[in-house]
Design a protein around this motif. Structure first.
Motif, PDB file in Angstrom:
ATOM      1  N   GLN A 143      25.277  43.415   1.271  1.00  0.00           N
ATOM      2  CA  GLN A 143      25.639  42.002   1.244  1.00  0.00           C
ATOM      3  C   GLN A 143      25.691  41.458  -0.190  1.00  0.00           C
ATOM      4  N   LEU A 144      25.780  42.353  -1.166  1.00  0.00           N
ATOM      5  CA  LEU A 144      25.721  41.940  -2.567  1.00  0.00           C
ATOM      6  C   LEU A 144      26.801  40.920  -2.908  1.00  0.00           C
ATOM      7  N   ALA A 146      28.631  39.039  -0.919  1.00  0.00           N
ATOM      8  CA  ALA A 146      28.477  37.814  -0.129  1.00  0.00           C
ATOM      9  C   ALA A 146      27.370  36.930  -0.688  1.00  0.00           C
ATOM     10  N   ARG A 147      26.259  37.539  -1.080  1.00  0.00           N
ATOM     11  CA  ARG A 147      25.132  36.762  -1.587  1.00  0.00           C
ATOM     12  C   ARG A 147      25.404  36.186  -2.976  1.00  0.00           C
ATOM     13  N   LEU A 148      26.102  36.938  -3.805  1.00  0.00           N
ATOM     14  CA  LEU A 148      26.452  36.405  -5.123  1.00  0.00           C
ATOM     15  C   LEU A 148      27.410  35.230  -4.995  1.00  0.00           C
ATOM     16  N   ILE A 149      28.320  35.320  -4.042  1.00  0.00           N
ATOM     17  CA  ILE A 149      29.239  34.206  -3.808  1.00  0.00           C
ATOM     18  C   ILE A 149      28.481  33.001  -3.291  1.00  0.00           C
ATOM     19  N   ALA A 150      27.487  33.226  -2.422  1.00  0.00           N
ATOM     20  CA  ALA A 150      26.659  32.113  -1.937  1.00  0.00           C
ATOM     21  C   ALA A 150      25.911  31.454  -3.093  1.00  0.00           C
ATOM     22  N   LEU A 151      25.389  32.261  -4.007  1.00  0.00           N
ATOM     23  CA  LEU A 151      24.702  31.720  -5.189  1.00  0.00           C
ATOM     24  C   LEU A 151      25.661  30.882  -6.025  1.00  0.00           C
ATOM     25  N   ALA A 193      33.125  38.662  -8.477  1.00  0.00           N
ATOM     26  CA  ALA A 193      32.689  39.309  -7.236  1.00  0.00           C
ATOM     27  C   ALA A 193      33.879  39.756  -6.394  1.00  0.00           C
ATOM     28  N   VAL A 194      34.864  38.875  -6.252  1.00  0.00           N
ATOM     29  CA  VAL A 194      36.041  39.221  -5.446  1.00  0.00           C
ATOM     30  C   VAL A 194      36.843  40.328  -6.125  1.00  0.00           C
ATOM     31  N   SER A 195      37.004  40.260  -7.443  1.00  0.00           N
ATOM     32  CA  SER A 195      37.730  41.311  -8.163  1.00  0.00           C
ATOM     33  C   SER A 195      37.026  42.651  -8.011  1.00  0.00           C
ATOM     34  N   HIS A 196      35.713  42.658  -8.156  1.00  0.00           N
ATOM     35  CA  HIS A 196      34.923  43.887  -8.057  1.00  0.00           C
ATOM     36  C   HIS A 196      35.065  44.525  -6.679  1.00  0.00           C
ATOM     37  N   ARG A 197      35.113  43.710  -5.658  1.00  0.00           N
ATOM     38  CA  ARG A 197      35.203  44.250  -4.305  1.00  0.00           C
ATOM     39  C   ARG A 197      36.634  44.657  -3.936  1.00  0.00           C
ATOM     40  N   MET A 198      37.612  43.831  -4.322  1.00  0.00           N
ATOM     41  CA  MET A 198      38.954  43.992  -3.770  1.00  0.00           C
ATOM     42  C   MET A 198      39.915  44.814  -4.641  1.00  0.00           C
ATOM     43  N   ILE A 199      39.844  44.682  -5.973  1.00  0.00           N
ATOM     44  CA  ILE A 199      40.830  45.376  -6.804  1.00  0.00           C
ATOM     45  C   ILE A 199      40.730  46.897  -6.671  1.00  0.00           C
ATOM     46  N   PRO A 215      30.605  50.027  -9.609  1.00  0.00           N
ATOM     47  CA  PRO A 215      29.138  50.159  -9.565  1.00  0.00           C
ATOM     48  C   PRO A 215      28.458  48.799  -9.446  1.00  0.00           C
ATOM     49  N   SER A 216      27.300  48.780  -8.816  1.00  0.00           N
ATOM     50  CA  SER A 216      26.575  47.523  -8.625  1.00  0.00           C
ATOM     51  C   SER A 216      26.105  46.926  -9.946  1.00  0.00           C
ATOM     52  N   TRP A 217      25.765  47.787 -10.928  1.00  0.00           N
ATOM     53  CA  TRP A 217      25.280  47.268 -12.211  1.00  0.00           C
ATOM     54  C   TRP A 217      26.333  46.380 -12.874  1.00  0.00           C
ATOM     55  N   TRP A 218      27.583  46.653 -12.584  1.00  0.00           N
ATOM     56  CA  TRP A 218      28.694  45.877 -13.154  1.00  0.00           C
ATOM     57  C   TRP A 218      28.557  44.403 -12.774  1.00  0.00           C
ATOM     58  N   LEU A 219      28.324  44.165 -11.493  1.00  0.00           N
ATOM     59  CA  LEU A 219      28.184  42.788 -11.021  1.00  0.00           C
ATOM     60  C   LEU A 219      26.925  42.134 -11.568  1.00  0.00           C
ATOM     61  N   TYR A 220      25.817  42.855 -11.509  1.00  0.00           N
ATOM     62  CA  TYR A 220      24.571  42.284 -12.013  1.00  0.00           C
ATOM     63  C   TYR A 220      24.693  41.923 -13.497  1.00  0.00           C
ATOM     64  N   THR A 221      25.332  42.796 -14.265  1.00  0.00           N
ATOM     65  CA  THR A 221      25.466  42.565 -15.704  1.00  0.00           C
ATOM     66  C   THR A 221      26.349  41.364 -15.999  1.00  0.00           C
TER      67      THR A 221
END
Length: 398
Positions: A143-144, A146-151, A193-199, A215-221
Motif C-alpha cells: 500500500q506504499l 496509496a499511503r503516500l498519496i493519502a499523506l 508516486a503515480v509516475s513510480h507506479r505507472m511509467i 525500487p521502494s527506496w526511490w519513493l522514500y528518498t
C-alpha cells in the motif's frame, strides 16, 4: 442531453477530468489575459493581486480534480477494493469545481475568494476521507503508493487551510506557505508516486524487452527530500544539498527508464519526456541555490516553472490522454493533434524558463508561453472533452 449528463458522471475519471479541464482552461485564460496585457503595457484590473491568485489557482484549482479522477479510477485496482460510488464522488467533485469557479471569480469580487477556498477545503477533506476508507478496507500488502498519496492529500488540505487564512486575513505568509506546501507537499509527491507506479508498468507492457525498475527506496528518498525541502525553507536553510540529491536520482531515473527507447511508442514517450522535466527542474534548483550561497540572486522562478509547467502540466496532458483513450474504448495511439499539443506544452515550459535565465524581453517570453498554452489546451479540449460525455466506443460500461 440527459444521456450526455449521465455519461459525464458515470465514472470518476469522466467527471474529474471534465471538471478539471474546465478549471484548467479558466485559469489559463485568466492568467493569459494578464500576461498578454503586461506584454502590451496594459495592467488589467483585479480585485485580488494577480500574483497571489495565480499562485493559489495554478496550485490548487484544477490539479486536485485530475488527481481524484485518476486515483478514484486506478487506486481501487491497486488496493483491490470497489471504486467509489457516484453518491460519494459526485458532490466532492462538483463542490470542488464550484469552489474553483468562485476562486477565479474573485478576480472581480474579493468576497468570492474566501467562499471558493472554503468550499474547496471542505470538498478536499471529504475526498481525503473517501481515499482513507479505501485504504482501510484494503487487504493488499503493498500500500506504499496509496499511503503516500493519502499523506500528500492531507498536506494539501493543510495548504488549503493556510490559503483560507490568507483569504480571510490577507496574511501573505499564509499564502506563501500554502503554495510551498501545495507544490512540495501535495503535487510533487503525488506525481512522483503515480509516475513510480505507472511509467515502468506502461513501459513493460509495450516495450520488449524491458525490465521495469521501481525500487521502494526511490519513493522514500524523493518524497522524503520533497517534504524536507519544506522544512528547510521554513528554517531558512539553503536547500542545495537536498535539491542535488533529487536531481541526481531523477536524472538517473530518466536514463534508467530508457527515455530514448520510449519514443518507439508516442503515447509512452509522452510520459517519459514529461518525467525528464523533473530532473531538469531539480538541476536548475540546485544551480539556483548554489548561486545564492555565493551571494547571487539565483535563477528566479525558472526551477519552479520547469517543475510546474514542464513536469506537472506535460505529465498531466500525457496521463489524462492515455487514461481517456483507454477508458473510452479507443486505441492507445497518440495522433498528430495530441502529439503537437503535447510538444507545444513543452514549448510553454521552455519559454517560461528561458524568460527567467536569458537576457530577453520577459513580457514577450511570458506572452509566448501563454499563447502556446492556450492554443495547445483548446486544441486538445476540442477533441478530448467530448469523450467524457460520450458512450464508450466499444460499448462497455464506465
Amino acid at each position: 442531453m440527459k444521456t450526455a449528463l449521465k455519461q459525464s458522471i458515470a465514472a470518476p475519471h469522466r467527471l474529474g477530468f471534465l471538471a478539471g479541464s474546465g478549471l484548467l482552461l479558466l485559469c489559463f485564460i485568466w492568467w493569459g489575459a494578464h500576461m498578454l496585457g503586461r506584454w502590451q503595457g496594459v495592467v488589467l484590473p483585479s480585485a485580488v493581486l494577480p500574483m497571489f491568485l495565480h499562485g493559489y489557482s495554478m496550485t490548487y484549482c484544477f490539479f486536485p480534480l485530475f488527481m481524484l479522477g485518476f486515483i478514484y479510477t486506478a487506486g481501487p485496482r491497486w488496493l483491490s477494493v470497489p471504486s467509489p460510488r457516484l453518491h460519494r464522488y459526485l458532490p466532492i467533485m462538483l463542490g470542488y469545481l464550484l469552489g474553483g469557479i468562485a476562486v477565479i471569480a474573485s478576480a472581480f469580487n474579493t468576497s468570492m475568494l474566501m467562499l471558493g477556498v472554503s468550499v474547496q477545503a471542505v470538498a478536499w477533506l471529504a475526498a481525503l476521507c473517501v481515499w482513507l476508507l479505501a485504504i482501510k478496507h484494503s487487504h493488499v500488502k503493498d500500500q506504499l503508493h496509496a499511503r503516500l498519496i493519502a499523506l500528500a492529500f492531507a498536506l494539501g488540505w493543510i495548504g488549503m487551510l493556510l490559503a483560507l487564512l490568507w483569504a480571510v486575513t490577507g496574511n501573505t505568509m499564509a499564502w506563501l506557505w500554502s503554495v510551498q506546501i501545495g507544490v512540495w507537499g501535495l503535487l510533487l509527491p503525488v506525481f512522483l508516486a503515480v509516475s513510480h507506479r505507472m511509467i515502468p508498468f506502461f513501459s513493460g507492457s509495450v516495450l520488449q524487452p524491458y525490465r521495469p525498475w521501481r525500487p521502494s527506496w526511490w519513493l522514500y528518498t524523493l518524497v522524503g527530500c520533497s517534504l524536507l525541502r519544506i522544512v528547510l525553507i521554513g528554517l531558512q536553510i539553503n536547500t542545495v544539498l537536498v535539491d542535488a540529491i533529487m536531481a541526481g536520482v531523477l536524472l538517473y531515473t530518466t536514463w534508467r527508464w530508457d527515455l530514448h527507447q520510449s519514443f518507439r511508442v508516442k503515447l509512452l514517450a509522452m510520459l517519459h519526456a514529461a518525467f525528464a522535466w523533473a530532473g531538469v527542474a531539480m538541476l536548475l534548483a540546485t544551480m539556483s541555490e548554489a548561486l545564492k550561497l555565493f551571494g547571487h540572486h539565483g535563477l528566479g522562478f525558472a526551477p519552479l516553472h520547469a517543475l510546474t509547467l514542464g513536469f506537472f502540466c506535460c505529465m498531466l496532458l500525457a496521463f489524462v490522454t492515455r487514461v481517456t483513450l483507454g477508458h473510452s474504448g479507443r486505441p492507445l495511439i497518440a495522433g498528430g493533434m495530441v502529439w503537437t499539443c503535447y510538444w507545444a506544452m513543452h514549448g510553454v515550459a521552455l519559454a517560461r524558463v528561458l524568460g527567467e535565465v536569458l537576457p530577453v524581453n520577459q513580457a514577450a517570453a511570458y506572452a509566448l508561453a501563454v499563447l502556446l498554452a492556450l492554443l495547445a489546451l483548446f486544441a486538445w479540449s476540442r477533441v478530448y472533452l467530448p469523450m467524457y460525455w460520450q458512450a464508450r466506443v466499444d460499448g462497455a460500461a464506465g
